[in-house]
Design a protein around this motif. Structure first.
Motif, short mmCIF file in Angstrom:
data_model
loop_
_atom_site.label_atom_id
_atom_site.label_comp_id
_atom_site.label_asym_id
_atom_site.label_seq_id
_atom_site.Cartn_x
_atom_site.Cartn_y
_atom_site.Cartn_z
N ASP A 59 0.84 -1.21 0.00
CA ASP A 59 0.00 0.00 0.00
C ASP A 59 0.87 1.26 0.00
OD1 ASP A 59 -2.27 -1.54 0.05
OD2 ASP A 59 -2.59 -1.35 2.21
N ALA A 60 1.90 1.27 0.85
CA ALA A 60 2.78 2.44 0.93
C ALA A 60 3.53 2.66 -0.38
CB ALA A 60 3.78 2.26 2.08
N LEU A 61 4.03 1.59 -0.98
CA LEU A 61 4.73 1.70 -2.25
C LEU A 61 3.81 2.21 -3.35
CD1 LEU A 61 6.71 -1.67 -2.09
CD2 LEU A 61 7.74 0.60 -2.10
N ALA A 62 2.61 1.65 -3.41
CA ALA A 62 1.66 2.06 -4.46
C ALA A 62 1.29 3.53 -4.30
CB ALA A 62 0.42 1.18 -4.40
N ALA A 63 1.10 3.98 -3.08
CA ALA A 63 0.77 5.39 -2.85
C ALA A 63 1.91 6.28 -3.31
CB ALA A 63 0.46 5.62 -1.37
N TYR A 64 3.14 5.87 -3.03
CA TYR A 64 4.30 6.68 -3.44
C TYR A 64 4.38 6.75 -4.96
CZ TYR A 64 9.07 8.17 -4.31
OH TYR A 64 10.17 8.85 -4.79
N PHE A 65 4.32 5.59 -5.64
CA PHE A 65 4.47 5.57 -7.09
C PHE A 65 3.32 6.27 -7.80
CE2 PHE A 65 7.10 1.63 -6.21
CZ PHE A 65 8.30 2.25 -6.51
N SER A 66 2.15 6.30 -7.18
CA SER A 66 1.01 6.98 -7.79
C SER A 66 1.22 8.49 -7.86
CB SER A 66 -0.27 6.69 -7.00
OG SER A 66 -0.60 5.32 -7.07
N ALA A 67 1.99 9.02 -6.91
CA ALA A 67 2.16 10.47 -6.83
C ALA A 67 3.53 10.97 -7.27
CB ALA A 67 1.90 10.92 -5.39
N ALA A 68 4.52 10.12 -7.26
CA ALA A 68 5.89 10.56 -7.54
C ALA A 68 6.08 10.87 -9.02
CB ALA A 68 6.89 9.49 -7.10
N PRO A 69 6.83 11.93 -9.35
CA PRO A 69 7.17 12.19 -10.75
C PRO A 69 8.10 11.10 -11.27
CG PRO A 69 8.36 13.68 -9.29
CD PRO A 69 7.38 12.94 -8.43
N PRO A 70 8.08 10.83 -12.57
CA PRO A 70 8.88 9.73 -13.13
C PRO A 70 10.36 9.81 -12.79
CG PRO A 70 7.31 10.51 -14.75
CD PRO A 70 7.24 11.46 -13.60
N GLU A 71 10.92 11.03 -12.74
CA GLU A 71 12.36 11.15 -12.47
C GLU A 71 12.71 10.73 -11.04
OE1 GLU A 71 10.57 15.38 -12.45
OE2 GLU A 71 10.39 13.51 -13.61
N ASP A 72 11.76 10.88 -10.11
CA ASP A 72 11.97 10.40 -8.74
C ASP A 72 11.62 8.93 -8.62
OD1 ASP A 72 12.79 12.89 -7.98
OD2 ASP A 72 11.23 13.21 -6.48
N ALA A 73 10.52 8.54 -9.23
CA ALA A 73 10.05 7.16 -9.13
C ALA A 73 11.08 6.18 -9.69
CB ALA A 73 8.72 7.00 -9.86
N ALA A 74 11.78 6.60 -10.76
CA ALA A 74 12.79 5.72 -11.36
C ALA A 74 13.89 5.39 -10.36
CB ALA A 74 13.37 6.36 -12.61
N TRP A 75 14.36 6.40 -9.64
CA TRP A 75 15.40 6.17 -8.63
C TRP A 75 14.86 5.38 -7.46
CZ3 TRP A 75 20.27 6.14 -9.37
CH2 TRP A 75 20.86 6.99 -10.31
N ALA A 76 13.60 5.61 -7.09
CA ALA A 76 13.00 4.84 -6.01
C ALA A 76 12.94 3.36 -6.37
CB ALA A 76 11.60 5.37 -5.69
N VAL A 77 12.54 3.06 -7.58
CA VAL A 77 12.52 1.66 -8.04
C VAL A 77 13.93 1.08 -7.98
CG1 VAL A 77 12.14 0.14 -10.02
CG2 VAL A 77 10.48 1.93 -9.49
N HIS A 78 14.90 1.87 -8.41
CA HIS A 78 16.30 1.44 -8.42
C HIS A 78 16.75 1.02 -7.02
CE1 HIS A 78 20.54 1.59 -9.74
NE2 HIS A 78 20.79 2.17 -8.58
N PHE A 79 16.52 1.89 -6.04
CA PHE A 79 16.98 1.60 -4.68
C PHE A 79 16.15 0.52 -4.00
CE2 PHE A 79 18.40 6.22 -4.93
CZ PHE A 79 19.73 5.88 -5.17
N LEU A 80 14.84 0.57 -4.17
CA LEU A 80 13.97 -0.36 -3.47
C LEU A 80 14.05 -1.78 -4.03
CD1 LEU A 80 10.90 2.00 -3.12
CD2 LEU A 80 12.36 1.20 -1.26
#
Length: 531
Positions: free
Chosen positions: A22-43
């Motif tokens: 739930d927390a991940l989905a909420a983050y990815f729903s709102a994060a801009p692609p340039e941030d979300a890409a790095w989040a996917v990378h680290f997570l």
């Protein structure tokens, strides 16, 4: 950065899978692609290597926090995690950064690698002054290369699938292999069109659960195929458009590490993907320790290639003629795999993993008893009508390992763990007796309950004899029963032997140190195995 730090805290504060997704989905729903890409990378487990030595970071933190070294050391000893210790000691900056995660990674973090020490120090301390406590904690985790938060890639895949509506298998496929954390990649990750299979990209591996219950609970034995479970490197061999790629289950491209397999795979038809096990092989399986000799070398000369030849034990066909056939029944895939291996002149480098021919469960049981004599870990049981799944699934495949070797050993060294265990002594080295002395035999960190870990941690702190960096020598009083899958002679180890997958079965509070096993017992195990 603020939202990513909040996400980190949310993930770190729960052990419930649903809440993490739930927390991940909420983050990815709102994060801009340039941030979300790095989040996917680290997570998903990818992180930069340590950019700055720990001793430098500690010194800069002591300066910024105006604390003496002895106090910093005491705090670090209590907390057990460098990134967290620094974030707790730093004075409250009164600041909080609204700059995006991309800025902090691409413009502040990665450029540190090319800076001299003075510039690094200035940039790190400036960053600390611009971040609040939770943000500084995440920043420190990234700098130290220790970013872990208890999230598996499969949970990231589930969250991205929920956000995009794309099937989990397609998302998992896109995350396999090499990729850069760019906005373009992230948008492609969520794209509804799933016909974008990269030339070199492997399929997500299908993993098996350990067998639960009795064999008869699986139904009619004629609906299953049994195979030997090999102890090698799970891999996919890909042949597409005249090029060969070999991927490990750990998502490493290892084609250059196995040139003889790459040469043999060049004879496969275009549009072929095989799933199998890379094994050290000379007219039969060699010990895994032999394969490790190759893995640890930067260059592979003729000598090591001759001493440790390898083969792919192929046991599944995932793609043929460029068509994904994972949804076909296993029996269909196996039949075509057999035809393909017979038709490919691979000089013995690509072999069909042999099936166990048994008419009933009694025959399968007898094969399981014979597994160790065949240098196999046990059996794989595969339902003939099962598709090739994604990740770990129950029902289609089961793994049935042989009973492990066991012995009693004494705890002699301890050091702190990682992540949630960073403040506890959870990584242990065990010794066995040789000529009246305890010699190091194996390291293990799994198998104890949380309550037992806390008790051992307290014992370590009370009974430390010496310190060597992060390692503590402790009084040899605690005895544990260890289990391990394989055993092999090794001149690199003081005991002369090496074991595979050691773990603690139980704390033997009923035994004294002198009751622990000896090296002679272990040598007897080796001789019984004919090694």
């Amino acid at each position: 950065m603020k939202r990513f730090a909040e996400l980190y805290a949310e993930l770190d504060e729960t052990t419930k899978t649903g809440e993490k997704v739930d927390a991940l989905a909420a983050y990815f729903s709102a994060a801009p692609p340039e941030d979300a890409a790095w989040a996917v990378h680290f997570l998903s487990g990818r992180r930069p290597k340590r950019l700055i030595a720990a001793r430098k970071l500690a010194a800069w933190a002591m300066e910024a926090a105006d604390v003496p070294e002895w106090l910093f050391d005491e705090c670090y000893d209590s907390v057990g995690d460098l990134a967290e210790t620094i974030s707790l000691l730093l004075p409250d900056s009164g600041a909080s950064s609204d700059l995006p995660l991309r800025h902090w990674v691409e413009e502040r973090l990665l450029p540190l690698r090319g800076e001299d020490e003075a510039a690094q120090r200035g940039e790190v301390q400036r960053a600390w002054s611009e971040l609040d406590g939770p943000q500084a904690y995440v920043w420190n985790k990234l700098i130290t290369g220790s970013f872990r938060v208890g999230v598996s890639q499969s949970l990231v895949v589930r969250a991205l699938s929920r956000v995009s509506g794309v099937d989990e298998s397609a998302v998992a496929h896109r995350l396999m292999g090499a990729w850069d954390p760019t906005p373009r990649f992230y948008l492609r990750l969520l794209a509804a069109d799933t016909s974008d299979a990269d030339l070199s990209r492997p399929y997500p591996f299908f993993l098996a659960y350990a067998l639960e219950g009795e064999l008869e609970s699986l139904g009619d034995a004629r609906e299953w195929q049994a195979e030997w479970k090999w102890d090698g490197i799970r891999s996919q061999v890909i042949r597409r458009r005249g090029a060969t790629f070999i991927w490990s289950r750990g998502e490493e491209l290892i084609t250059e590490r196995f040139p003889e397999l790459a040469h043999a795979a060049a004879l496969l038809p275009d549009g072929t993907v095989l799933d199998g096990e890379i094994m050290p092989w000379r007219d039969g399986p060699l010990p895994f320790a032999q394969l490790q000799r190759r893995i640890g070398r930067k260059t592979l000369g003729p000598k090591i290639l001759a001493e440790v030849p390898v083969a792919l034990l192929a046991y599944d066909l995932l793609e043929t003629d460029g068509v994904d056939v994972r949804e076909q029944p296993f029996a269909w895939r196996r039949a075509r795999l057999e035809e393909l291996v017979r038709a490919t002149p691979s000089a013995g480098r690509i072999l069909l993993s042999p099936a166990v021919h048994a008419e009933d469960w009694d025959g399968v049981l007898q094969a399981h008893r014979d597994a160790r004599a065949r240098a196999a870990e046990g059996l794989m049981l595969k339902r003939l009508d099962a598709p090739y799944g994604v990740g770990r699934r129950k029902g289609g495949w089961w793994k049935w390992k042989v009973e492990p070797f066991t012995l009693d050993a004494v705890l002699i060294y301890a050091q702190r763990g990682h992540g949630r265990r960073a403040s506890l002594y959870t990584d242990y080295t065990f010794g066995v007796w040789k000529d009246g002395e305890l010699v190091p035999f194996a390291k293990a960190y799994s198998g104890l309950t949380d309550a037992e870990i806390r008790k051992v941690d307290a014992f370590v702190r009370r009974n430390t004899l010496q310190r060597f960096g992060p390692v503590r020598t402790v009084k040899p009083e605690l005895v544990f029963e260890l289990a391990f899958e394989g055993i092999q002679r090794s001149p690199r180890h003081k005991s002369g032997v090496a074991v595979r997958f050691p773990r603690m079965l139980r704390w033997r509070t009923d035994k004294k140190p002198e009751d622990a096993d000896s090296l002679e017992t272990i040598v007897g195990m080796l001789e019984a195995e004919g090694r």
